[in-house]
Motif scaffolding. Sequence first.
Motif, mmCIF file in Angstrom:
data_model
loop_
_atom_site.group_PDB
_atom_site.id
_atom_site.type_symbol
_atom_site.label_atom_id
_atom_site.label_comp_id
_atom_site.label_asym_id
_atom_site.label_seq_id
_atom_site.Cartn_x
_atom_site.Cartn_y
_atom_site.Cartn_z
ATOM 1 N N HIS A 151 34.352 32.616 80.667
ATOM 2 C CA HIS A 151 35.498 33.416 81.112
ATOM 3 C C HIS A 151 36.410 32.556 81.981
ATOM 4 N N GLY A 152 37.689 32.806 81.911
ATOM 5 C CA GLY A 152 38.621 32.072 82.755
ATOM 6 C C GLY A 152 39.211 30.873 82.042
ATOM 7 N N ARG A 153 39.930 30.064 82.809
ATOM 8 C CA ARG A 153 40.674 28.919 82.257
ATOM 9 C C ARG A 153 39.783 27.680 82.251
ATOM 10 N N TYR A 154 39.079 27.530 81.170
ATOM 11 C CA TYR A 154 38.200 26.360 81.000
ATOM 12 C C TYR A 154 38.507 25.714 79.650
ATOM 13 N N PRO A 155 38.168 24.432 79.492
ATOM 14 C CA PRO A 155 37.434 23.577 80.429
ATOM 15 C C PRO A 155 38.303 23.057 81.569
ATOM 16 N N LYS A 156 37.634 22.620 82.647
ATOM 17 C CA LYS A 156 38.297 22.004 83.787
ATOM 18 C C LYS A 156 37.779 20.578 83.952
ATOM 19 N N GLU A 157 38.516 19.807 84.706
ATOM 20 C CA GLU A 157 38.181 18.406 84.938
ATOM 21 C C GLU A 157 37.056 18.287 85.970
ATOM 22 N N ALA A 158 35.934 17.668 85.583
ATOM 23 C CA ALA A 158 34.779 17.561 86.472
ATOM 24 C C ALA A 158 35.105 16.787 87.744
ATOM 25 N N ARG A 159 35.983 15.794 87.620
ATOM 26 C CA ARG A 159 36.326 14.978 88.794
ATOM 27 C C ARG A 159 37.046 15.794 89.864
ATOM 28 N N ASP A 160 37.705 16.866 89.460
ATOM 29 C CA ASP A 160 38.420 17.696 90.433
ATOM 30 C C ASP A 160 37.488 18.527 91.299
ATOM 31 N N TYR A 161 36.286 18.837 90.790
ATOM 32 C CA TYR A 161 35.445 19.814 91.476
ATOM 33 C C TYR A 161 34.063 19.290 91.863
ATOM 34 N N PHE A 162 33.536 18.306 91.143
ATOM 35 C CA PHE A 162 32.176 17.843 91.383
ATOM 36 C C PHE A 162 32.106 16.392 91.873
ATOM 37 N N MET A 163 33.246 15.809 92.193
ATOM 38 C CA MET A 163 33.268 14.439 92.676
ATOM 39 C C MET A 163 34.386 14.299 93.694
ATOM 40 N N ARG A 164 34.180 13.378 94.605
ATOM 41 C CA ARG A 164 35.227 13.130 95.597
ATOM 42 C C ARG A 164 35.945 11.851 95.205
ATOM 43 N N CYS A 165 37.125 12.023 94.632
ATOM 44 C CA CYS A 165 37.894 10.887 94.143
ATOM 45 C C CYS A 165 39.215 10.810 94.904
ATOM 46 N N SER A 166 39.728 9.593 95.068
ATOM 47 C CA SER A 166 40.971 9.426 95.825
ATOM 48 C C SER A 166 42.191 9.824 95.012
ATOM 49 N N LYS A 167 42.107 9.693 93.675
ATOM 50 C CA LYS A 167 43.240 10.021 92.807
ATOM 51 C C LYS A 167 42.815 11.012 91.739
ATOM 52 N N ARG B 148 42.189 22.830 93.237
ATOM 53 C CA ARG B 148 41.108 21.852 93.328
ATOM 54 C C ARG B 148 40.497 21.855 94.723
ATOM 55 N N GLU B 149 41.346 21.811 95.752
ATOM 56 C CA GLU B 149 40.817 21.754 97.115
ATOM 57 C C GLU B 149 40.172 23.070 97.525
ATOM 58 N N PHE C 172 39.356 19.171 105.989
ATOM 59 C CA PHE C 172 39.509 17.814 105.463
ATOM 60 C C PHE C 172 38.364 17.458 104.525
ATOM 61 N N ARG C 173 38.738 16.818 103.403
ATOM 62 C CA ARG C 173 37.735 16.389 102.418
ATOM 63 C C ARG C 173 38.240 15.115 101.741
ATOM 64 N N GLY C 174 37.529 14.009 101.938
ATOM 65 C CA GLY C 174 37.932 12.767 101.293
ATOM 66 C C GLY C 174 39.334 12.355 101.677
ATOM 67 N N HIS C 175 40.218 12.205 100.679
ATOM 68 C CA HIS C 175 41.601 11.772 100.916
ATOM 69 C C HIS C 175 42.550 12.957 101.095
ATOM 70 N N HIS C 176 42.049 14.183 101.054
ATOM 71 C CA HIS C 176 42.926 15.350 101.032
ATOM 72 C C HIS C 176 42.565 16.353 102.136
ATOM 73 N N PHE C 177 43.525 17.229 102.435
ATOM 74 C CA PHE C 177 43.237 18.320 103.372
ATOM 75 C C PHE C 177 43.919 19.585 102.879
ATOM 76 N N ILE C 178 43.415 20.695 103.366
ATOM 77 C CA ILE C 178 43.981 21.998 103.038
ATOM 78 C C ILE C 178 44.281 22.717 104.348
ATOM 79 N N SER C 179 45.424 23.357 104.424
ATOM 80 C CA SER C 179 45.787 24.105 105.633
ATOM 81 C C SER C 179 45.936 25.579 105.287
#
Length: 435
Positions: free
Chosen positions: A218-234, A244-245, A266-273
């Motif tokens: 259900h929902g909008r899949y597939p999704k990119e694994a790097r966005d949710y299960f890995m901490r990547c800078s780009k 993603r955040e 804060f998480r890796g190279h990104h933050f959410i406010s």
Amino acid sequence: MKLPSHILLMCLALALTWADHHEHHDHHEHQHHEAVLDRCKGLEMDAVTENEEGIPYFFKGDHLFKGFHGKAELSNGSFAELDDHHHLGHVDAAFRMHYEDDPTHHDRIFFFLDTKVFCYYQHKINEGYPKEISEVFPGIPDHLDAAVECPKPDCDEDSVIFFKQDDIYHYNVKTKAVDKKEFHSMPNCTSAFRFMEHYYCFHGHKFSKFDPKTGEVHGRYPKEARDYFMRCSKFSDDSDHLERERCSRVHLDAITSDDEGNIYAFRGHHFISKDTNDTLKSDTIESAFKELHSDVDAVFSYQNHLYMIKDDHLFVYKVGEPHTHLEGYPKPVKEELGIEGPIDAAFVCQDHHIAHIIKGQHIYDVDMSANPRVPTNPRSISVLNRVDAAMCGPHGVTAISGNHFYHFGSVMLMAASKILPEQHRVSLELFGCDH
């Protein structure tokens, strides 16, 4: 003594065979140890499981990634027998058996390689393993693609779901009965994973969340694994950065709420406010805190300033649009707070001058109005194995560990508590993620 020509030829053939074997072996060893894998470039994982502490293990070839970030290491460093018995190419499938009703196999990790199954408890192989898959899991085929545990009530009975091409096998742990199914709406899984009570099928470097009983996605899949299960800078250009955040399964590095009640995470190279109207925004740390760049260890708010700890240094920013970096910083954490790094979390409760510093399973108090500042009143936090991030508000302390957070009425209750309070999900209840 002159050897007959046929003996000389035989000796020469043996010598060439030996040399070829060792050259091949040396080449294999060179490849075995020199291979460089970067999960942020989009790898198709062979198997995924959790260890006994709930840390995800991602397997690729003869390598293993532990957690959501960090470099690959050889699998045989943690599970030596996989290589001893198999000259490890790759793990076909893996899962953690985590059923209280089955004390014999509770908290065991199972690995499947070709026709064999290996069973480990705390990185030590169980006696008698490896065994044939058919012996331990009768009715389950060899050369599997993926496997995932499915306890009640997610499945009707405590089960393991095995995947091989288009075929799905529900294996009843108690009765050993096998129910063969087809999940028509789901892609073929190269690995499968149960995480935070959800089920994920990985295919290529993408994933889909599925219903373990029906296989429905259900929902909008597939999704990119790097966005949710890995901490990547780009990330890819088509990634939804805010989603993603909000929905990442990677734990937060730091969190705080300022004097106005705005939250910064804060998480890796990104933050959410998140402002007081619950409006969420996401950006790179460098865009708002360019001196920090990435990877914040701890943050706390004090007198309209953000005190941000990275490694052994303290950065201070005046809150505003934009945030202003104070001249003279960064300064050593030891010099400013009187405590050695690394620091896991820090927070100041409203209308107080005390910065509460969490390091390992201990919490210290630092009076921000004192000069010099020194840590005092050390207490242990026995109810949590680790604290990744923490903040304090009008209603008490929020402590984040992994993908969950826990609320304590006060710092004193947090230090004194022997029973873990109600568990809440960071992505769902803090940031409103719907999946």
